[in-house]
Design an enzyme around this catalytic site. Structure first.
Site, mmCIF file in Angstrom:
data_model
loop_
_atom_site.group_PDB
_atom_site.id
_atom_site.type_symbol
_atom_site.label_atom_id
_atom_site.label_comp_id
_atom_site.label_asym_id
_atom_site.label_seq_id
_atom_site.Cartn_x
_atom_site.Cartn_y
_atom_site.Cartn_z
ATOM 1 N N CYS A 1 0.814 -1.216 0.000
ATOM 2 C CA CYS A 1 0.000 0.000 0.000
ATOM 3 C C CYS A 1 0.847 1.266 0.000
ATOM 4 O O CYS A 1 1.892 1.333 0.634
ATOM 5 C CB CYS A 1 -0.879 0.036 1.239
ATOM 6 S SG CYS A 1 -1.851 -1.441 1.446
ATOM 7 N N ARG B 1 4.932 0.108 -6.104
ATOM 8 C CA ARG B 1 4.931 -0.711 -4.890
ATOM 9 C C ARG B 1 3.998 -1.916 -5.024
ATOM 10 O O ARG B 1 4.061 -2.836 -4.226
ATOM 11 C CB ARG B 1 4.490 0.141 -3.696
ATOM 12 C CG ARG B 1 5.425 1.300 -3.428
ATOM 13 C CD ARG B 1 4.756 2.354 -2.590
ATOM 14 N NE ARG B 1 4.597 1.940 -1.216
ATOM 15 C CZ ARG B 1 5.422 2.256 -0.234
ATOM 16 N NH1 ARG B 1 6.486 2.981 -0.470
ATOM 17 N NH2 ARG B 1 5.206 1.860 1.001
ATOM 18 N N TRP C 1 -2.822 -2.829 -1.528
ATOM 19 C CA TRP C 1 -2.396 -4.199 -1.822
ATOM 20 C C TRP C 1 -3.078 -5.053 -0.761
ATOM 21 O O TRP C 1 -2.757 -4.955 0.421
ATOM 22 C CB TRP C 1 -0.868 -4.294 -1.728
ATOM 23 C CG TRP C 1 -0.313 -5.605 -2.170
ATOM 24 C CD1 TRP C 1 -0.056 -5.999 -3.455
ATOM 25 C CD2 TRP C 1 0.079 -6.709 -1.332
ATOM 26 N NE1 TRP C 1 0.466 -7.279 -3.455
ATOM 27 C CE2 TRP C 1 0.561 -7.735 -2.170
ATOM 28 C CE3 TRP C 1 0.074 -6.929 0.054
ATOM 29 C CZ2 TRP C 1 1.032 -8.951 -1.687
ATOM 30 C CZ3 TRP C 1 0.546 -8.140 0.533
ATOM 31 C CH2 TRP C 1 1.012 -9.136 -0.337
ATOM 32 N N ASN D 1 -1.330 1.848 5.674
ATOM 33 C CA ASN D 1 -0.406 0.843 5.140
ATOM 34 C C ASN D 1 0.071 0.028 6.336
ATOM 35 O O ASN D 1 0.552 0.600 7.307
ATOM 36 C CB ASN D 1 0.774 1.559 4.455
ATOM 37 C CG ASN D 1 1.883 0.608 4.073
ATOM 38 O OD1 ASN D 1 1.676 -0.599 3.988
ATOM 39 N ND2 ASN D 1 3.061 1.151 3.834
ATOM 40 N N GLY D 2 -0.086 -1.298 6.270
ATOM 41 C CA GLY D 2 0.350 -2.144 7.388
ATOM 42 C C GLY D 2 -0.745 -3.103 7.787
ATOM 43 O O GLY D 2 -1.679 -3.346 7.018
ATOM 44 N N GLU E 1 18.047 -17.258 -8.478
ATOM 45 C CA GLU E 1 17.564 -15.938 -8.902
ATOM 46 C C GLU E 1 16.912 -16.023 -10.295
ATOM 47 O O GLU E 1 15.873 -15.402 -10.541
ATOM 48 C CB GLU E 1 18.740 -14.941 -8.876
ATOM 49 C CG GLU E 1 18.499 -13.584 -9.520
ATOM 50 C CD GLU E 1 17.413 -12.740 -8.872
ATOM 51 O OE1 GLU E 1 16.828 -13.159 -7.863
ATOM 52 O OE2 GLU E 1 17.122 -11.662 -9.413
ATOM 53 N N LYS F 1 13.083 -14.965 -10.921
ATOM 54 C CA LYS F 1 12.685 -13.950 -11.921
ATOM 55 C C LYS F 1 11.655 -14.532 -12.884
ATOM 56 O O LYS F 1 10.654 -13.897 -13.176
ATOM 57 C CB LYS F 1 13.878 -13.466 -12.741
ATOM 58 C CG LYS F 1 14.841 -12.508 -12.148
ATOM 59 C CD LYS F 1 14.372 -11.096 -11.980
ATOM 60 C CE LYS F 1 13.791 -10.911 -10.611
ATOM 61 N NZ LYS F 1 14.711 -10.525 -9.567
ATOM 62 N N GLU G 1 8.220 -15.124 -11.161
ATOM 63 C CA GLU G 1 7.448 -13.958 -10.711
ATOM 64 C C GLU G 1 6.871 -13.144 -11.854
ATOM 65 O O GLU G 1 5.803 -12.564 -11.703
ATOM 66 C CB GLU G 1 8.233 -13.091 -9.714
ATOM 67 C CG GLU G 1 9.372 -12.316 -10.259
ATOM 68 C CD GLU G 1 10.108 -11.527 -9.193
ATOM 69 O OE1 GLU G 1 9.479 -11.020 -8.257
ATOM 70 O OE2 GLU G 1 11.338 -11.405 -9.311
ATOM 71 N N HIS H 1 19.567 -36.095 -6.885
ATOM 72 C CA HIS H 1 18.997 -36.472 -5.587
ATOM 73 C C HIS H 1 17.485 -36.219 -5.559
ATOM 74 O O HIS H 1 16.906 -36.116 -4.479
ATOM 75 C CB HIS H 1 19.706 -35.710 -4.467
ATOM 76 C CG HIS H 1 21.165 -36.041 -4.397
ATOM 77 N ND1 HIS H 1 21.633 -37.219 -3.874
ATOM 78 C CD2 HIS H 1 22.246 -35.368 -4.856
ATOM 79 C CE1 HIS H 1 22.953 -37.248 -3.991
ATOM 80 N NE2 HIS H 1 23.348 -36.139 -4.587
ATOM 81 N N LYS I 1 6.190 -4.229 -4.466
ATOM 82 C CA LYS I 1 7.603 -3.864 -4.554
ATOM 83 C C LYS I 1 8.224 -3.725 -3.177
ATOM 84 O O LYS I 1 9.358 -4.105 -2.964
ATOM 85 C CB LYS I 1 7.721 -2.544 -5.324
ATOM 86 C CG LYS I 1 9.138 -2.031 -5.511
ATOM 87 C CD LYS I 1 9.884 -2.851 -6.534
ATOM 88 C CE LYS I 1 11.310 -2.410 -6.732
ATOM 89 N NZ LYS I 1 12.109 -3.470 -7.390
HETATM 90 C C1 F6R Z 1 12.212 -10.194 -6.622
HETATM 91 C C2 F6R Z 1 12.084 -9.093 -5.693
HETATM 92 C C3 F6R Z 1 11.814 -9.402 -4.271
HETATM 93 C C4 F6R Z 1 12.632 -8.463 -3.356
HETATM 94 C C5 F6R Z 1 12.273 -8.730 -1.893
HETATM 95 C C6 F6R Z 1 13.101 -7.884 -0.951
HETATM 96 O O1 F6R Z 1 12.467 -9.741 -7.916
HETATM 97 O O2 F6R Z 1 12.170 -7.958 -6.064
HETATM 98 O O3 F6R Z 1 12.099 -10.735 -3.986
HETATM 99 O O4 F6R Z 1 13.985 -8.693 -3.588
HETATM 100 O O5 F6R Z 1 10.921 -8.448 -1.678
HETATM 101 O O6 F6R Z 1 12.880 -6.521 -1.151
HETATM 102 P P1 F6R Z 1 13.900 -5.453 -0.629
HETATM 103 O O7 F6R Z 1 15.181 -5.652 -1.387
HETATM 104 O O8 F6R Z 1 13.271 -4.142 -0.899
HETATM 105 O O9 F6R Z 1 14.110 -5.714 0.837
#
Ligand code: F6R
Length: 607
Positions: A2, A27, A74, A98-99, A479, A483, A486, A502, A602
């Site tokens: 949010c 976000r 959100w 927010n929270g 990673e 990517k 997501e 395994h 985000k």
């Molecule tokens: C994946 C991604 C998330 C963030 C995670 C941590 O592409 O962006 O996995 O890496 O939510 O966020 P920060 O770095 O802001 O603590």
């Protein structure tokens, strides 16, 4: 997650609120709304989905007033629909939040017993209903808000707006960040400085537990005990130019393409201008006496830590533990007072990472933040804060922040290794030269875009994919998988190549793309054996390697992507580029929402 904005302005608030909400879009959100006060009358408009829906609504059903609050939601409690959207309102008060209000059930039961009828499934409605009950009891808006805040448990950034009050906002912060912006006869409230950037660069951040009474000409901040608090006003530099798409179709592609530039900036920051050597400004740590490093983060930032673990152990010879922040504190790990704890976070606001930092702050010798947002909570609460210089990252999937985090971590590893006598001058010189050429090498790797785009014709048809890597390329395999899943919604897993037989090899058949990230290093031959095992079972291998690796091992593979040669230690930074591009082009082919993938936020400011 949010986003919040509040305005006490001299112009119509609605368009300014929507514009500010646009800057908070990154976000992640699933509905949006605003409320204003016009000649004392409180009104609100809310819409599900993208902000364009709210803008459309405002065209057909405008709302006047120079004071207002806005919100991108959100969903946590209750589905994303109009009724659950913010601002929430109970007669004379509207609130954006927010929270998570953890004691909302208890408060809801109490209010229900007193005859209050709830309209929504949200935790936030308890805040407005509680505040309204205090207003009914005769408290003024200021005291009603204060009494409400006093009852709340959990995490919140809140902004209250009242019927009959054209010049009052009450803002409060606990667990979720909130900034007050100072204009010329105007005042603003925002989740971050980016939201407020076109209105003002003068910002006061609320501390934990603070609440503020804001009018156009005054700001009164009180701490959790109600005592007047003096919080510093800072001038914040936000480059608004970095928050447009710069001609790219998506922020994510723009941010991938920016990596040569931002990495060069990060490398410059970690280079001593006098000696040309790697240095970490403000690093007040005696690494020779450090017995352990603990690194805590979430998601992609956690995977940057996982790469750095190999470096800290192999190069600086310091034991290093890496943990996902959401698990860390609940394990109650014993911490050594000779250890250093590091917290890596793009946003600097991730709730679990922040909580892990607070767990460690009185148990270790130093806490170190590696963050992109310099004014963030994690940065401000750590003993040492190291910037990564990635610039504003808007795409929900982290790209340039990951590689820039790795640059800051390389600089830390080199400093630690030097201090511990583990890195001779010649090896350090080699590393320094290689680091300087890295932005150019990354630039060359970006030239592989059309080859990568082509392989995604097949990849985008897959329902599952595996990523394999060994050594520091193993976290990179994780990673790559993260990517891909997501943004393209294809199920993907990353595995250490040696772990394949395994269990996961049972998944391999002719429909399973297996992406192998393998520069020609000391572990290459072992990875090639694992790759052969996949091909022997009909698996379709996409090999990402360098010219020497391709020369040795390309036979029988489905496709080979050739990266420029690079120093072994820096390979995880370079190979992040094809991992990002594979995910990006696959998602574009699938037509998903690349910059704001479904269900993701985000900045994850709740647990
Ligand atoms: C994946 C991604 C998330 C963030 C995670 C941590 O592409 O962006 O996995 O890496 O939510 O966020 P920060 O770095 O802001 O603590």
């Amino acid at each position: 997650m949010c986003g919040i904005v509040g305005i006490l302005g001299n112009h119509e608030a609605a368009p300014i609120l929507v514009d500010a909400l646009k800057r908070l879009e990154y976000r992640g959100y699933d509905s949006a709304g605003i409320a204003t006060v016009d000649a004392g009358k409180l009104g609100r408009r809310r819409a599900v989905g993208k902000l364009v829906n709210l803008s459309d609504l405002l065209v057909h059903n405008p709302i006047a007033g120079k004071a207002g609050i806005g919100h991108t939601r959100w969903a946590t409690h209750g589905v994303p629909n109009i009724v659950n959207s913010h601002p929430h309102r109970a007669k004379d008060v509207a609130v954006v939040h927010n929270g998570i209000i953890e004691n909302f059930k208890e408060l809801r039961d109490e209010l229900s017993q007193n005859g209050v009828v709830f309209e929504t499934d949200t935790d936030t409605e308890t805040v407005v209903q509680l505040c309204m009950s205090y207003l009914k009891d005769g408290l003024s808006p200021k005291y009603a808000a204060a009494a409400t805040i006093d009852r709340l448990e959990g995490a919140y950034a809140l902004c209250f707006l009242f019927e009959g009050e054209d010049d009052l906002l009450i803002a409060a912060r606990k667990g979720s960040p909130l900034a007050i912006g100072h204009g010329d006869g105007e005042m603003f409230v925002g989740s971050d400085a980016l939201a407020l950037a076109p209105m003002t660069d003068k910002v006061t951040y609320l501390d934990e537990g603070d609440w503020a009474i804001v009018t156009r000409t005054s700001l009164e901040i009180r701490d959790a005990s109600g005592t007047l608090a003096n919080r510093e006003m800072r001038t914040i530099k936000v480059d608004l130019g970095t928050s447009d798409k710069g001609g790219y179709k998506h922020y994510m592609m723009k941010e991938i393409a920016e990596q040569p530039t931002v990495l060069a900036e990060a490398i410059t920051h970690y280079t001593d201008p006098k000696t040309g050597g790697i240095s970490v400004p403000g690093l007040d740590i005696d690494f020779a006496n450090v017995d352990k490093i603990t690194m805590v983060a979430c998601g992609t930032a956690y995977l940057a830590c996982s790469v750095a673990k190999y470096w800290f152990e192999q190069v600086a010879r310091i034991p290093c533990e890496v943990d996902v922040a959401s698990e860390f504190r609940y394990r109650e790990p014993p911490m050594s007072d000779k250890s250093v704890a590091m917290f890596v976070s793009q946003s600097g606001e991730t709730a679990d990472t922040l909580a892990a930092l607070r767990y460690c702050s009185d148990k270790v010798s130093k806490t170190v933040a590696v963050v992109n947002v310099a004014e963030s909570s994690i940065s401000r609460e750590s003993d040492i804060s190291l910037p990564i210089h990635a610039g504003v990252e808007i795409g929900v999937a982290s790209t340039k922040a990951f590689t820039c985090q790795l640059i800051a971590l390389v600089a830390l590893v080199i400093s630690a290794a030097r201090a511990r006598g583990e890195l001779d001058a010649k090896s350090e010189q080699v590393l320094r030269t290689e680091l300087t050429s890295l932005p150019g090498i990354i630039n060359q790797s970006l030239a592989q875009q059309s080859e990568i785009d082509e392989v995604t014709i097949e990849l985008s048809k897959a329902s599952d994919a595996l990523f394999l890597g060994r050594g520091a390329m193993y976290p990179l395999a994780l990673e790559g998988a993260l990517k891909l899943k997501e943004i393209s919604y294809i199920h993907a897993e990353g595995y250490a190549s040696g772990e394949l037989k395994h269990g996961p090899i049972a998944l391999v058949d002719e429909h399973m793309p297996v992406i192998v990230l393998a520069p020609k290093d000391d572990l290459f031959d072992k990875t090639v054996s694992n790759m052969q095992e996949v091909m022997a079972r009909g698996g379709k291998v996409l090999l990402v390697t360098d010219p020497k690796g391709a020369e040795t091992a390309r036979d029988g593979v489905w496709k080979t992507i050739i990266m420029p040669p690079v120093h072994n230690m820096l390979a995880p930074i370079l190979y992040a580029i094809p991992a990002q591009l594979i995910a990006y082009y696959t998602a574009v082919r699938k037509g998903t929402d690349v910059d704001q993938p479904r269900n993701l936020a985000k900045s994850v400011t709740v647990e």
